[in-house]
Design a protein around this motif. Sequence first.
Motif, PDB file in Angstrom:
ATOM      1  N   ASN A 147       0.858  -1.178   0.000  1.00 31.07           N
ATOM      2  CA  ASN A 147       0.000   0.000   0.000  1.00 31.07           C
ATOM      3  C   ASN A 147       0.896   1.231   0.000  1.00 31.07           C
ATOM      4  OD1 ASN A 147       0.896   0.463   2.608  1.00 31.07           O
ATOM      5  ND2 ASN A 147      -1.004  -0.124   3.604  1.00 31.07           N
ATOM      6  N   ALA A 148       0.348   2.381  -0.352  1.00 26.83           N
ATOM      7  CA  ALA A 148       1.149   3.564  -0.629  1.00 26.83           C
ATOM      8  C   ALA A 148       1.932   4.046   0.596  1.00 26.83           C
ATOM      9  CB  ALA A 148       0.249   4.680  -1.148  1.00 26.83           C
ATOM     10  N   GLU A 149       1.272   4.226   1.726  1.00 28.51           N
ATOM     11  CA  GLU A 149       1.930   4.824   2.882  1.00 28.51           C
ATOM     12  C   GLU A 149       3.032   3.928   3.438  1.00 28.51           C
ATOM     13  OE1 GLU A 149       0.705   6.031   7.378  1.00 28.51           O
ATOM     14  OE2 GLU A 149      -0.749   6.409   5.796  1.00 28.51           O
ATOM     15  N   PHE A 150       2.698   2.669   3.677  1.00 26.11           N
ATOM     16  CA  PHE A 150       3.660   1.750   4.272  1.00 26.11           C
ATOM     17  C   PHE A 150       4.793   1.431   3.304  1.00 26.11           C
ATOM     18  CE2 PHE A 150       5.065  -2.634   5.103  1.00 26.11           C
ATOM     19  CZ  PHE A 150       5.594  -2.445   6.368  1.00 26.11           C
ATOM     20  N   SER A 151       4.470   1.190   2.052  1.00 25.45           N
ATOM     21  CA  SER A 151       5.473   0.774   1.070  1.00 25.45           C
ATOM     22  C   SER A 151       6.481   1.865   0.786  1.00 25.45           C
ATOM     23  CB  SER A 151       4.796   0.361  -0.237  1.00 25.45           C
ATOM     24  OG  SER A 151       4.044  -0.797  -0.022  1.00 25.45           O
ATOM     25  N   LEU A 152       6.034   3.120   0.739  1.00 30.46           N
ATOM     26  CA  LEU A 152       6.974   4.193   0.448  1.00 30.46           C
ATOM     27  C   LEU A 152       8.010   4.347   1.562  1.00 30.46           C
ATOM     28  CD1 LEU A 152       4.658   6.881  -1.178  1.00 30.46           C
ATOM     29  CD2 LEU A 152       6.318   5.397  -2.293  1.00 30.46           C
ATOM     30  N   ASN A 153       7.562   4.221   2.808  1.00 36.96           N
ATOM     31  CA  ASN A 153       8.514   4.300   3.924  1.00 36.96           C
ATOM     32  C   ASN A 153       9.505   3.145   3.870  1.00 36.96           C
ATOM     33  OD1 ASN A 153       7.301   6.595   4.935  1.00 36.96           O
ATOM     34  ND2 ASN A 153       5.962   5.462   6.316  1.00 36.96           N
ATOM     35  N   LEU A 154       8.987   1.947   3.628  1.00 44.25           N
ATOM     36  CA  LEU A 154       9.865   0.783   3.551  1.00 44.25           C
ATOM     37  C   LEU A 154      10.797   0.894   2.360  1.00 44.25           C
ATOM     38  CD1 LEU A 154      10.730  -1.971   4.612  1.00 44.25           C
ATOM     39  CD2 LEU A 154       8.887  -2.996   3.275  1.00 44.25           C
ATOM     40  N   LEU A 155      10.280   1.358   1.242  1.00 43.88           N
ATOM     41  CA  LEU A 155      11.079   1.511   0.028  1.00 43.88           C
ATOM     42  C   LEU A 155      12.237   2.477   0.276  1.00 43.88           C
ATOM     43  CD1 LEU A 155      11.278   0.742  -2.963  1.00 43.88           C
ATOM     44  CD2 LEU A 155       9.829   2.695  -3.466  1.00 43.88           C
ATOM     45  N   ALA A 156      11.951   3.599   0.941  1.00 45.24           N
ATOM     46  CA  ALA A 156      13.006   4.575   1.233  1.00 45.24           C
ATOM     47  C   ALA A 156      14.066   3.964   2.150  1.00 45.24           C
ATOM     48  CB  ALA A 156      12.396   5.822   1.872  1.00 45.24           C
ATOM     49  N   ASN A 157      13.628   3.219   3.169  1.00 48.85           N
ATOM     50  CA  ASN A 157      14.584   2.585   4.079  1.00 48.85           C
ATOM     51  C   ASN A 157      15.421   1.518   3.373  1.00 48.85           C
ATOM     52  OD1 ASN A 157      13.854   4.128   6.297  1.00 48.85           O
ATOM     53  ND2 ASN A 157      12.274   2.696   6.942  1.00 48.85           N
ATOM     54  N   LEU A 158      14.795   0.759   2.483  1.00 50.66           N
ATOM     55  CA  LEU A 158      15.537  -0.276   1.752  1.00 50.66           C
ATOM     56  C   LEU A 158      16.589   0.355   0.835  1.00 50.66           C
ATOM     57  CD1 LEU A 158      12.708  -2.797   0.838  1.00 50.66           C
ATOM     58  CD2 LEU A 158      14.695  -3.244   2.276  1.00 50.66           C
ATOM     59  N   ARG A 159      16.226   1.437   0.162  1.00 51.61           N
ATOM     60  CA  ARG A 159      17.188   2.102  -0.723  1.00 51.61           C
ATOM     61  C   ARG A 159      18.358   2.678   0.080  1.00 51.61           C
ATOM     62  NH1 ARG A 159      13.213   4.946  -5.154  1.00 51.61           N
ATOM     63  NH2 ARG A 159      12.821   3.018  -6.299  1.00 51.61           N
ATOM     64  N   GLN A 160      18.058   3.231   1.241  1.00 50.86           N
ATOM     65  CA  GLN A 160      19.105   3.773   2.098  1.00 50.86           C
ATOM     66  C   GLN A 160      20.028   2.647   2.579  1.00 50.86           C
ATOM     67  OE1 GLN A 160      17.553   5.887   5.458  1.00 50.86           O
ATOM     68  NE2 GLN A 160      19.523   6.846   5.945  1.00 50.86           N
ATOM     69  N   PHE A 161      19.439   1.517   2.945  1.00 48.28           N
ATOM     70  CA  PHE A 161      20.244   0.384   3.405  1.00 48.28           C
ATOM     71  C   PHE A 161      21.085  -0.180   2.258  1.00 48.28           C
ATOM     72  CE2 PHE A 161      20.597  -4.231   4.541  1.00 48.28           C
ATOM     73  CZ  PHE A 161      21.478  -4.059   5.595  1.00 48.28           C
ATOM     74  N   ARG A 162      20.491  -0.252   1.071  1.00 50.58           N
ATOM     75  CA  ARG A 162      21.243  -0.752  -0.096  1.00 50.58           C
ATOM     76  C   ARG A 162      22.407   0.174  -0.424  1.00 50.58           C
ATOM     77  NH1 ARG A 162      19.919  -0.519  -6.038  1.00 50.58           N
ATOM     78  NH2 ARG A 162      18.164   0.711  -5.301  1.00 50.58           N
ATOM     79  N   ALA A 163      22.193   1.477  -0.323  1.00 51.03           N
ATOM     80  CA  ALA A 163      23.277   2.437  -0.575  1.00 51.03           C
ATOM     81  C   ALA A 163      24.385   2.260   0.461  1.00 51.03           C
ATOM     82  CB  ALA A 163      22.727   3.857  -0.533  1.00 51.03           C
ATOM     83  N   HIS A 164      24.001   2.026   1.711  1.00 50.77           N
ATOM     84  CA  HIS A 164      24.996   1.780   2.769  1.00 50.77           C
ATOM     85  C   HIS A 164      25.817   0.532   2.454  1.00 50.77           C
ATOM     86  CE1 HIS A 164      26.719   1.159   6.739  1.00 50.77           C
ATOM     87  NE2 HIS A 164      26.196  -0.056   6.735  1.00 50.77           N
ATOM     88  N   LEU A 165      25.122  -0.541   2.022  1.00 49.06           N
ATOM     89  CA  LEU A 165      25.830  -1.791   1.700  1.00 49.06           C
ATOM     90  C   LEU A 165      26.793  -1.587   0.526  1.00 49.06           C
ATOM     91  CD1 LEU A 165      22.952  -4.419   2.044  1.00 49.06           C
ATOM     92  CD2 LEU A 165      24.914  -4.126   3.551  1.00 49.06           C
ATOM     93  N   ARG A 166      26.364  -0.851  -0.490  1.00 47.55           N
ATOM     94  CA  ARG A 166      27.252  -0.604  -1.638  1.00 47.55           C
ATOM     95  C   ARG A 166      28.449   0.244  -1.233  1.00 47.55           C
ATOM     96  NH1 ARG A 166      23.255   0.235  -6.783  1.00 47.55           N
ATOM     97  NH2 ARG A 166      22.956  -1.972  -7.162  1.00 47.55           N
ATOM     98  N   GLY A 167      28.202   1.212  -0.341  1.00 45.27           N
ATOM     99  CA  GLY A 167      29.324   2.036   0.144  1.00 45.27           C
ATOM    100  C   GLY A 167      30.340   1.182   0.873  1.00 45.27           C
ATOM    101  N   GLU A 168      29.871   0.266   1.731  1.00 49.39           N
ATOM    102  CA  GLU A 168      30.797  -0.638   2.433  1.00 49.39           C
ATOM    103  C   GLU A 168      31.518  -1.540   1.455  1.00 49.39           C
ATOM    104  OE1 GLU A 168      28.887  -2.990   5.406  1.00 49.39           O
ATOM    105  OE2 GLU A 168      28.951  -1.405   6.891  1.00 49.39           O
ATOM    106  N   ASP A 169      30.782  -1.974   0.420  1.00 50.83           N
ATOM    107  CA  ASP A 169      31.371  -2.850  -0.592  1.00 50.83           C
ATOM    108  C   ASP A 169      32.515  -2.140  -1.314  1.00 50.83           C
ATOM    109  OD1 ASP A 169      31.295  -5.431  -1.526  1.00 50.83           O
ATOM    110  OD2 ASP A 169      29.938  -4.997  -3.184  1.00 50.83           O
ATOM    111  N   PHE A 170      32.304  -0.858  -1.659  1.00 50.22           N
ATOM    112  CA  PHE A 170      33.350  -0.111  -2.356  1.00 50.22           C
ATOM    113  C   PHE A 170      34.530   0.190  -1.444  1.00 50.22           C
ATOM    114  CE2 PHE A 170      29.846   1.408  -5.279  1.00 50.22           C
ATOM    115  CZ  PHE A 170      30.256   0.607  -6.334  1.00 50.22           C
ATOM    116  N   CYS A 171      34.249   0.476  -0.164  1.00 56.01           N
ATOM    117  CA  CYS A 171      35.343   0.783   0.777  1.00 56.01           C
ATOM    118  C   CYS A 171      36.208  -0.433   1.053  1.00 56.01           C
ATOM    119  CB  CYS A 171      34.772   1.322   2.087  1.00 56.01           C
ATOM    120  SG  CYS A 171      34.124   2.982   1.960  1.00 56.01           S
ATOM    121  N   ASN A 172      35.641  -1.595   1.053  1.00 59.37           N
ATOM    122  CA  ASN A 172      36.385  -2.816   1.377  1.00 59.37           C
ATOM    123  C   ASN A 172      36.889  -3.553   0.144  1.00 59.37           C
ATOM    124  OD1 ASN A 172      35.954  -2.465   4.144  1.00 59.37           O
ATOM    125  ND2 ASN A 172      33.970  -3.505   4.043  1.00 59.37           N
TER     126      ASN A 172
END
Length: 185
Positions: A147-172
């Motif tokens: 649904n719109a409200e719940f999914s958008l919040n989760l989507l934003a958190n998932l993208r932020q977490f994925r960006a964090h993982l990629r940053g760690e991947d590049f640093c290591n």
Amino acid sequence: MLIAKEAWNDVTSNTIAHCWNHTKIQGETVANVSEPTSEISIEENTLMESVKELKRRNRIFGPPPTLDNLVNPQEEQEVGDSPYRFEGGDNDIVKEVEHEMAVERGEVIEIDDSESSDGEEVDEAVTRPDAILLCERLEKACLQHGNAEFSLNLLANLRQFRAHLRGEDFCNAKQKTLENFFSKE
């Protein structure tokens, strides 16, 4: 045993008194004892007469049930530990039902804490590339099914977490040299 029990239940105190009198073991004759007839015993007799009538009409297959089986059925006897027994009473029942309903709606995911069949604990570490792929799949699922409200919040958190993982991947990450790239390993 059932026949013996049924026969013993049919023995009255007058029958016992008659047997003692007949054996003449006692010097005095035992007077006939009148049994107290209570409402319960009358109803029990009525019930057993109904059972006998049903058996006579071939409505009961196999041995007819005894009075004990009718009044206290085996199915109602608690044996062992039941998943439906709640020590805490109504509050625990309500909590359990709410939990089961949340699991059915997909709001709660149950995780099995049990060990593997070998008796060894299963340690499935999620690698960084696997976590990135999982985030991408969950993002797609949020867009398709949420649904719109719940999914958008989760989507934003998932993208932020994925960006964090990629940053760690590049640093290591270790840079390969051309020599290492073309060498046979």
